[in-house]
Motif scaffolding. Structure first.
Motif, PDB file in Angstrom:
ATOM      1  N   ARG A  46      10.491  -9.659  57.988  1.00  0.00           N
ATOM      2  CA  ARG A  46      11.696  -9.265  57.261  1.00  0.00           C
ATOM      3  C   ARG A  46      12.908  -9.828  57.982  1.00  0.00           C
ATOM      4  NH1 ARG A  46      13.298  -4.983  53.971  1.00  0.00           N
ATOM      5  NH2 ARG A  46      11.142  -4.224  54.017  1.00  0.00           N
ATOM      6  N   MET A  47      13.807 -10.438  57.208  1.00  0.00           N
ATOM      7  CA  MET A  47      15.103 -10.852  57.735  1.00  0.00           C
ATOM      8  C   MET A  47      16.151  -9.951  57.091  1.00  0.00           C
ATOM      9  SD  MET A  47      17.017 -14.563  57.685  1.00  0.00           S
ATOM     10  CE  MET A  47      17.226 -14.628  55.901  1.00  0.00           C
ATOM     11  N   ALA A  48      16.835  -9.177  57.934  1.00  0.00           N
ATOM     12  CA  ALA A  48      17.859  -8.265  57.433  1.00  0.00           C
ATOM     13  C   ALA A  48      19.007  -9.063  56.808  1.00  0.00           C
ATOM     14  CB  ALA A  48      18.379  -7.390  58.570  1.00  0.00           C
ATOM     15  N   TYR A  49      19.499  -8.566  55.698  1.00  0.00           N
ATOM     16  CA  TYR A  49      20.645  -9.202  55.054  1.00  0.00           C
ATOM     17  C   TYR A  49      21.843  -9.066  55.978  1.00  0.00           C
ATOM     18  CZ  TYR A  49      24.255 -10.324  51.700  1.00  0.00           C
ATOM     19  OH  TYR A  49      25.321 -10.901  51.065  1.00  0.00           O
ATOM     20  N   LEU A  54      24.586 -16.245  55.578  1.00  0.00           N
ATOM     21  CA  LEU A  54      25.111 -16.698  54.293  1.00  0.00           C
ATOM     22  C   LEU A  54      25.783 -18.057  54.408  1.00  0.00           C
ATOM     23  CD1 LEU A  54      26.733 -13.391  53.001  1.00  0.00           C
ATOM     24  CD2 LEU A  54      24.389 -14.217  52.690  1.00  0.00           C
ATOM     25  N   ARG A  55      25.786 -18.765  53.300  1.00  0.00           N
ATOM     26  CA  ARG A  55      26.531 -20.017  53.199  1.00  0.00           C
ATOM     27  C   ARG A  55      27.680 -19.788  52.245  1.00  0.00           C
ATOM     28  NH1 ARG A  55      26.236 -22.728  48.628  1.00  0.00           N
ATOM     29  NH2 ARG A  55      24.547 -22.485  47.181  1.00  0.00           N
ATOM     30  N   PRO A  56      28.609 -20.737  52.149  1.00  0.00           N
ATOM     31  CA  PRO A  56      29.695 -20.572  51.178  1.00  0.00           C
ATOM     32  C   PRO A  56      29.120 -20.295  49.786  1.00  0.00           C
ATOM     33  CG  PRO A  56      30.158 -22.412  52.619  1.00  0.00           C
ATOM     34  CD  PRO A  56      28.750 -21.960  52.933  1.00  0.00           C
ATOM     35  N   GLY A  57      29.728 -19.375  49.097  1.00  0.00           N
ATOM     36  CA  GLY A  57      29.215 -18.958  47.795  1.00  0.00           C
ATOM     37  C   GLY A  57      28.480 -17.631  47.894  1.00  0.00           C
ATOM     38  N   GLY A  58      28.241 -17.166  49.140  1.00  0.00           N
ATOM     39  CA  GLY A  58      27.666 -15.848  49.346  1.00  0.00           C
ATOM     40  C   GLY A  58      26.171 -15.735  49.168  1.00  0.00           C
ATOM     41  N   THR A  59      25.442 -16.827  49.265  1.00  0.00           N
ATOM     42  CA  THR A  59      23.993 -16.753  49.151  1.00  0.00           C
ATOM     43  C   THR A  59      23.360 -17.024  50.517  1.00  0.00           C
ATOM     44  OG1 THR A  59      22.066 -17.477  47.874  1.00  0.00           O
ATOM     45  CG2 THR A  59      23.637 -19.179  48.518  1.00  0.00           C
ATOM     46  N   VAL A  60      22.135 -16.565  50.685  1.00  0.00           N
ATOM     47  CA  VAL A  60      21.417 -16.811  51.930  1.00  0.00           C
ATOM     48  C   VAL A  60      21.245 -18.322  52.076  1.00  0.00           C
ATOM     49  CG1 VAL A  60      19.260 -16.430  53.210  1.00  0.00           C
ATOM     50  CG2 VAL A  60      20.225 -14.587  51.801  1.00  0.00           C
ATOM     51  N   SER A  61      21.567 -18.839  53.247  1.00  0.00           N
ATOM     52  CA  SER A  61      21.536 -20.291  53.462  1.00  0.00           C
ATOM     53  C   SER A  61      20.113 -20.824  53.583  1.00  0.00           C
ATOM     54  CB  SER A  61      22.324 -20.651  54.728  1.00  0.00           C
ATOM     55  OG  SER A  61      21.614 -20.245  55.889  1.00  0.00           O
ATOM     56  N   GLY A  62      19.968 -22.089  53.254  1.00  0.00           N
ATOM     57  CA  GLY A  62      18.681 -22.770  53.416  1.00  0.00           C
ATOM     58  C   GLY A  62      18.194 -22.746  54.854  1.00  0.00           C
ATOM     59  N   ILE A  94      10.049 -27.208  52.159  1.00  0.00           N
ATOM     60  CA  ILE A  94      10.504 -26.022  51.432  1.00  0.00           C
ATOM     61  C   ILE A  94      11.011 -26.417  50.047  1.00  0.00           C
ATOM     62  CG2 ILE A  94      12.818 -26.143  52.462  1.00  0.00           C
ATOM     63  CD1 ILE A  94      12.763 -23.006  52.491  1.00  0.00           C
ATOM     64  N   ASN A  95      10.655 -25.600  49.079  1.00  0.00           N
ATOM     65  CA  ASN A  95      11.175 -25.728  47.720  1.00  0.00           C
ATOM     66  C   ASN A  95      11.986 -24.484  47.431  1.00  0.00           C
ATOM     67  OD1 ASN A  95       9.899 -28.209  46.608  1.00  0.00           O
ATOM     68  ND2 ASN A  95       8.054 -27.105  47.195  1.00  0.00           N
ATOM     69  N   PHE A  96      13.292 -24.677  47.197  1.00  0.00           N
ATOM     70  CA  PHE A  96      14.164 -23.567  46.841  1.00  0.00           C
ATOM     71  C   PHE A  96      14.040 -23.353  45.337  1.00  0.00           C
ATOM     72  CE2 PHE A  96      16.033 -25.532  50.625  1.00  0.00           C
ATOM     73  CZ  PHE A  96      16.035 -24.441  51.474  1.00  0.00           C
ATOM     74  N   LEU A  97      13.653 -22.156  44.943  1.00  0.00           N
ATOM     75  CA  LEU A  97      13.327 -21.904  43.546  1.00  0.00           C
ATOM     76  C   LEU A  97      14.400 -21.128  42.790  1.00  0.00           C
ATOM     77  CD1 LEU A  97       9.589 -21.024  44.166  1.00  0.00           C
ATOM     78  CD2 LEU A  97      10.567 -23.231  43.469  1.00  0.00           C
ATOM     79  N   ARG A  98      15.051 -20.203  43.478  1.00  0.00           N
ATOM     80  CA  ARG A  98      16.130 -19.436  42.840  1.00  0.00           C
ATOM     81  C   ARG A  98      17.025 -18.841  43.901  1.00  0.00           C
ATOM     82  NH1 ARG A  98      11.792 -17.676  41.032  1.00  0.00           N
ATOM     83  NH2 ARG A  98      12.363 -18.005  38.897  1.00  0.00           N
ATOM     84  N   ARG A  99      18.208 -18.488  43.493  1.00  0.00           N
ATOM     85  CA  ARG A  99      19.179 -17.903  44.410  1.00  0.00           C
ATOM     86  C   ARG A  99      18.674 -16.534  44.871  1.00  0.00           C
ATOM     87  NH1 ARG A  99      25.540 -17.898  43.836  1.00  0.00           N
ATOM     88  NH2 ARG A  99      26.023 -16.331  45.387  1.00  0.00           N
ATOM     89  N   PRO A 100      18.596 -16.324  46.200  1.00  0.00           N
ATOM     90  CA  PRO A 100      18.143 -15.016  46.676  1.00  0.00           C
ATOM     91  C   PRO A 100      19.181 -13.928  46.399  1.00  0.00           C
ATOM     92  CG  PRO A 100      18.436 -16.574  48.506  1.00  0.00           C
ATOM     93  CD  PRO A 100      18.849 -17.272  47.268  1.00  0.00           C
ATOM     94  N   ALA A 101      18.691 -12.719  46.214  1.00  0.00           N
ATOM     95  CA  ALA A 101      19.581 -11.577  46.010  1.00  0.00           C
ATOM     96  C   ALA A 101      20.250 -11.205  47.333  1.00  0.00           C
ATOM     97  CB  ALA A 101      18.779 -10.388  45.472  1.00  0.00           C
ATOM     98  N   ARG A 102      21.304 -10.442  47.266  1.00  0.00           N
ATOM     99  CA  ARG A 102      22.043 -10.006  48.455  1.00  0.00           C
ATOM    100  C   ARG A 102      21.370  -8.774  49.053  1.00  0.00           C
ATOM    101  NH1 ARG A 102      28.265 -10.893  48.337  1.00  0.00           N
ATOM    102  NH2 ARG A 102      28.297 -13.058  47.738  1.00  0.00           N
ATOM    103  N   ARG A 103      20.196  -9.009  49.630  1.00  0.00           N
ATOM    104  CA  ARG A 103      19.452  -7.951  50.314  1.00  0.00           C
ATOM    105  C   ARG A 103      18.476  -8.586  51.284  1.00  0.00           C
ATOM    106  NH1 ARG A 103      16.545  -6.367  44.693  1.00  0.00           N
ATOM    107  NH2 ARG A 103      18.393  -7.257  43.946  1.00  0.00           N
TER     108      ARG A 103
END
Length: 148
Positions: A46-49, A54-62, A94-103
């Protein structure tokens, strides 16, 4: 090596203690990754949110997701082989499939092949509470020659 028949050699708690000594830099700046469980040929981390992931735009970074996947494979390898500090990544795709949720993000790693010199695994990355994958990772680790 018949890794598929062997139960884990190390528990999650034993791996945590080993990594505190061998890989303390993983938790530089504060602990954000924890081992949820280990099993035969796999592990869940588990990686704690946290804002630092985060990267710019507020999503978990690659890079944060790649680090989590790589660490999950390392934990799964340690669980199977025991305290082998010098197992190293030789490939990670790695294949990024969708934007992760903020959790929190969960990494479920399964070792597909455990040989004498290489381990190949896949990691499913999901936001906590989500069924759909945020990313799919395939990784290969080189194992020290002393592994039997």
């Amino acid at each position: 090596m018949d890794g598929e028949a062997a139960p884990p050699r190390m528990s999650a708690a034993e791996i945590e203690r080993f990594l505190e000594t061998e890989f303390p830099q993983m938790h530089e700046g504060g602990r954000s990754v924890s081992i949820e469980s280990v099993r035969r040929m796999g592990a869940v981390l588990r990686m704690a949110y946290h804002e630092r992931h985060l990267r710019p735009g507020g999503t978990v970074s690659g890079p944060a997701m790649m680090a989590l996947a790589d660490y999950a494979m390392y934990v799964a390898v340690l669980a199977q082989l025991g305290p082998v500090a010098l197992a190293v990544t030789t490939n990670l795709s790695i294949n990024f499939l969708r934007r992760p949720a903020r959790r929190d993000m969960l990494a479920d790693c399964t070792i597909m092949k455990l040989g004498r010199r290489l381990a190949v695994g896949e990691v499913a990355l999901r936001s906590e509470g989500e069924e759909d994958l945020a990313a799919h990772v395939v990784t290969t680790y080189s194992l020290p020659g002393a592994v039997k």
